[in-house]
Each structure stands twice: as C-alpha cells, then as structure tokens.
Design an enzyme around this catalytic site. Structure first.
Site, short mmCIF file in Angstrom:
data_model
loop_
_atom_site.label_atom_id
_atom_site.label_comp_id
_atom_site.label_asym_id
_atom_site.label_seq_id
_atom_site.Cartn_x
_atom_site.Cartn_y
_atom_site.Cartn_z
N HIS A 1 -9.73 7.72 3.43
CA HIS A 1 -9.66 6.31 3.86
C HIS A 1 -11.05 5.72 4.09
O HIS A 1 -11.17 4.57 4.49
CB HIS A 1 -8.84 6.16 5.14
CG HIS A 1 -7.40 6.49 4.97
ND1 HIS A 1 -6.91 7.76 5.10
CD2 HIS A 1 -6.34 5.70 4.68
CE1 HIS A 1 -5.60 7.75 4.90
NE2 HIS A 1 -5.22 6.51 4.63
N TYR B 1 -4.61 14.86 -2.75
CA TYR B 1 -4.92 13.97 -1.62
C TYR B 1 -6.10 14.49 -0.82
O TYR B 1 -5.98 14.86 0.35
CB TYR B 1 -3.68 13.81 -0.74
CG TYR B 1 -3.73 12.59 0.15
CD1 TYR B 1 -3.81 11.31 -0.39
CD2 TYR B 1 -3.70 12.72 1.53
CE1 TYR B 1 -3.86 10.19 0.43
CE2 TYR B 1 -3.75 11.60 2.36
CZ TYR B 1 -3.83 10.35 1.79
OH TYR B 1 -3.88 9.24 2.60
N ASP C 1 -10.07 13.38 7.87
CA ASP C 1 -9.35 12.47 6.97
C ASP C 1 -9.26 13.02 5.54
O ASP C 1 -9.46 12.29 4.57
CB ASP C 1 -10.07 11.09 7.00
CG ASP C 1 -9.36 10.02 6.20
OD1 ASP C 1 -8.13 10.09 6.05
OD2 ASP C 1 -10.05 9.10 5.72
N HIS D 1 0.83 -1.21 0.00
CA HIS D 1 0.00 0.00 0.00
C HIS D 1 0.87 1.26 0.00
O HIS D 1 0.65 2.17 -0.80
CB HIS D 1 -0.90 -0.05 1.24
CG HIS D 1 -1.78 1.16 1.45
ND1 HIS D 1 -3.14 1.14 1.24
CD2 HIS D 1 -1.49 2.42 1.87
CE1 HIS D 1 -3.65 2.33 1.51
NE2 HIS D 1 -2.67 3.13 1.89
N GLU D 2 1.86 1.30 0.88
CA GLU D 2 2.69 2.51 0.99
C GLU D 2 3.52 2.71 -0.27
O GLU D 2 3.65 3.83 -0.78
CB GLU D 2 3.60 2.44 2.22
CG GLU D 2 2.85 2.37 3.56
CD GLU D 2 1.78 3.43 3.70
OE1 GLU D 2 1.89 4.52 3.11
OE2 GLU D 2 0.79 3.17 4.41
N HIS E 1 1.57 4.14 -3.06
CA HIS E 1 1.37 5.59 -2.99
C HIS E 1 2.46 6.31 -3.76
O HIS E 1 2.23 7.35 -4.40
CB HIS E 1 1.38 6.07 -1.53
CG HIS E 1 0.03 6.01 -0.87
ND1 HIS E 1 -1.10 6.60 -1.42
CD2 HIS E 1 -0.37 5.46 0.30
CE1 HIS E 1 -2.13 6.40 -0.60
NE2 HIS E 1 -1.73 5.71 0.44
N GLU F 1 -6.04 6.18 -2.22
CA GLU F 1 -6.15 5.15 -1.18
C GLU F 1 -6.62 3.82 -1.78
O GLU F 1 -6.13 2.74 -1.41
CB GLU F 1 -7.10 5.61 -0.08
CG GLU F 1 -6.48 6.63 0.85
CD GLU F 1 -5.19 6.12 1.45
OE1 GLU F 1 -5.13 4.94 1.84
OE2 GLU F 1 -4.21 6.88 1.51
#
Lengths: 352, 101
Positions: free
Chosen positions: A268, A181, A263, A166-167, A170, A190
């Site tokens: 998310h 974002y 958020d 996931h990271e 990004h 996301e």
C-alpha cells in the site's frame, strides 16, 4: 513480443482475438479460439482462457448483487439483507455497498465488456458491519467486506465509492494477472485497485481527468483528522499529515521506493509510484480517464501482466497495449511513456 | 517485560504501533500484561512466514515480546490470529489509537 512458437498468432493482439472469438463468424471464432489457446499456453496461464470461454458461451451477463450483514461479528458472509432488484433498506451501509458494487459492475461491463469479477457472471457478494469498530475493507478471495470504522478516525468504509471499486477490482486482478500479494507485484495489485476505484468515482461524477482531485478514500476519515483522504494519485505522500495517523508514507518516484517488511513489503506504500504514472498518463491523454487510459490499463491487466510482474513489466505492458491500439506516434502511446518516465520508470530493454 | 506491536496494511495502509513496558505500567497494568502474554501463547507461536491465503487489504501484525532476556517476534495476518491472542492485540491497538506510542 513475437516468438517463433506462435508465428501466425502473434500479429493479432489478445484483445482483438477476444473480440473475434466473441463476435466473428463461426470460422473466425474457431480460428481465434485456437490462437488464444496457443497464446494462453505460451503465457502459462489457463485462468484467462476459462474466462473467455465463458464470455463466448454465455449470454451477456446480468448484475447479481447480494449484500449481507455481519452484525458486528466476523463470520462471513452473515445474514442476507438485500438481493438484486430489491428496494432500498434503512441501512445506509447496505445501500452504499449495493450501489457501489453496481457502479463498479457497470464500469467493467459497459466500458470494458467484462462480465463481472471473474468474467463469467460471478455474483457480487458484499458484507457490511464486519467486526467491532473495524477500520478496514478487504477482499477475501470470494467477496467484499466492509467495517464500520472506529468513529474517531475512520468512518464506515462503504462511504467512499472508490473503496468499493478498489475491493471489487482486487477480485478482477485475482482472476486475471493473479498477482503475488507482496513487493512490486502486490503493489501493482494495489495500484490497479486504486485505478479502477477512482475511475468508478470519476465516471459516476462524469469527471474529466484534469478536473479530478485523484484522492482515494475521500470522506473516509473523520472531519477532525488532518487529511484529504487515504492516498493521492496526483501527489503520493501528501494525502494526510496527522498527529495520530502520522504522515502519508507513499513515494511519488521510483528513487524513493520503500523497502520494508511491513504491509507485505509495502504494497500500500509503493503503489504510489504506478498510481502517479497513471495520473500523469491520464491527464496527458485528457478527457474521461476511464475511456482510454483505463482501457489501456485494463487490457494490460488481462492480457500482459502475470503473478510475478513488477513495475517495469507494467511499463512494458501498458506501453505495448497503447502502441498496438493507438499507434506508435499516437498521443496515447506518448502519454503512457511520459507518464511512467515522470516517476522514473522506462520500459524494460527486452520484453518477454 | 516489553511488548511491541506494529499493525500495517489494510485498505488504508496506515501503520499503527504501540509499546507496553511492565516497569512503566502501574502494578495492575503490569500484571494484566503478564497474564495476557501468558494466555495468548504468543511465545509458542512460530515466527511466521506462512503462505498467505487469497485476498487483499488484510491487516498484518508484527508482535515482539521481550521477557527474561529472550526476544520473540511473530508476524501474522489478521485472519490467522488465534482467539487467545486477540485480547492482547485489542489492548495494544487501543493504546496505539490514543497516539501515545
């Protein structure tokens, strides 16, 4: 899709142009180059072309991983503790970050032909033991960062390989679509990170779409927390229900889209909607999700989506890739259309 | 004095919230709260809206202070939190984690 400004080139989709630019004869390469330049100018994006230029001019990349230890501080990157090719350490977080970055690099390289995060062989830097009881992992624009968790609710964040995928994804999104974002574009960032994260896990386990639990962040929460994981792509909103964590806030359908200031506008939270669309499409296609569904989403990210894209742009983008790659009556195109329809999204009536 | 904190975002996207109210805290706690608010400089911070730096999955904080008939809310990303504000956020997050809010 077709515009008079580029009458010749618009018949050839960008992924094919990339292939020709990489593998064609010198004449074909030069032609594909000009076509790509025109289409990049048309899309108003220069970054993607830079990545292709590097892919053409540099040999197939090699994995270069570096893992750093922040030792409970917040200075980045910290002390270098493991470099590419070095043996295992006695620190499980270091080795998980190293192995997870490797599995993610392998997915992008072996399945999608991508040379690292930026498409030009960028080194994969990870820092572990960030902060005190830090219950998070993030991408800071240059590298991946992992906390140890508080030990009461959250385990260390390297424990789930899909968090690592996931990271790193990004980073890929930053060099491709470059999503703002916030709101829908942030939720797409996301979403794509969850997609490639779960695909890294499924590929490592050789798991077919229909056999996966589609839980993101499994094993990240301590055993006494009432949770299957952090997010469910199959049934968004059902991953946890716990006295301390509360209830999973993700919607599974566009009618339940959450408007919020928290958020960054619920990036998310609303990612649950496209997450489920991907699950629906991938299970309809069947087999290994990283092969066809993943490829469609990857091409959409690289060639069709941009910083301000919203959910309906993602529908059009993935559907147009599926139509071009597999044909209008293909099971893939039908699955993509039906996957999005299942969450209440149809392609925009007019493309752009 | 009332202070409310909401932490959202992060990889997990779990929302934590806490509220501290001087009149409900023991004398010592109320003094600590007043001191941390003063030392943090939160009342002088802009409401937020600064351009977000590159990256993803960082925490986002929303901190609201009610004092002497005035209410001030600050929205701030974790990477922009000034060191003077860290102790107040750390205390409120430990309250939030207890699940008492």
């Amino acid at each position: 899709m077709c515009h008079e400004r580029a009458p010749l080139h618009c018949f050839v989709p960008p992924y094919l142009l990339r292939e020709i630019a990489r593998r064609g004869t010198p004449d074909q390469q030069a032609w594909a180059w000009r076509a790509l330049e025109v289409s990049e100018q048309f899309r108003g994006e220069r970054r993607a072309l830079g990545a292709i230029a590097a892919a053409v001019t540099t040999p197939a990349g090699a994995k270069r991983r570096s893992v750093y230890d922040a030792a409970g501080g917040t200075s980045l990157p910290g002390k270098l503790v493991r470099s590419e090719g070095e043996g295992r350490t006695k620190d499980v977080a270091v080795d998980e970050a190293y192995d997870g970055a490797g599995a993610t690099w392998d997915l992008f390289s072996e399945v999608y032909g991508r040379n690292s995060i930026d498409g030009r062989g960028m080194r994969l830097d990870s820092t572990v033991h960030f902060g005190q009881s830090y219950d998070n992992a993030f991408w800071n624009g240059r590298q991946m960062v992992y906390g140890d968790g508080d030990g009461r609710i959250f385990h260390r964040f390297t424990r789930a390989i899909d968090v690592i995928g996931h990271e790193l994804a990004h980073g890929v999104s930053q060099f491709e679509a470059g999503f703002a974002y916030e709101g829908e574009s942030g939720a797409l960032s996301e979403h794509l990170s969850d997609v490639f994260g779960i695909l890294v896990r499924q590929r490592k386990r050789r798991e077919k779409a229909q056999d996966s639990d589609w839980i993101v962040g499994k094993g990240l929460l301590m055993p006494k927390v009432k949770a299957a994981g952090i997010r469910s792509m199959k049934a968004p909103g059902t991953a946890y229900d716990d006295p301390v964590l509360g209830k999973d806030p993700q919607p599974a359908h566009m009618r339940d889209y959450v408007e919020t200031w928290d958020d960054n506008g619920g990036v998310h939270i609303n990612s649950g909607i496209p997450n489920r669309a991907f699950y629906e499409a991938a299970t309809r296609i069947g087999g290994y999700a990283w092969e066809r569904a993943g490829k469609i989403w990857y091409e959409a990210l690289c060639d069709r989506l941009r910083g301000d894209s919203g959910f309906r742009d993602a529908v059009s983008a993935t559907l147009s890739v599926a139509l071009e790659r597999y044909g209008p009556t293909s099971a893939e195109a039908v699955a993509v259309r039906d996957g999005w329809a299942a969450v209440g999204l149809k392609p925009a009536t007019r493309g752009r | 004095m009332k202070v409310r904190l909401v932490r959202s975002g992060g990889f997990a996207g779990v929302r934590f919230k806490a509220e501290l109210d001087s009149v409900r805290l023991p004398e010592e706690g109320a003094q600590r709260l007043a001191r941390l608010v003063k030392d943090s400089g939160v009342l002088a911070l802009p409401a937020g809206g600064a351009a977000r730096p590159a990256g993803a999955d960082r925490f986002a904080y929303r901190l609201t202070v009610e004092t002497e008939g005035r209410e001030h809310t600050v929205e701030i990303g974790e990477q922009e939190v000034p060191p003077a504000l860290e102790p107040l956020i750390a205390w409120m997050m430990s309250e939030a984690r207890e699940g008492t809010a």
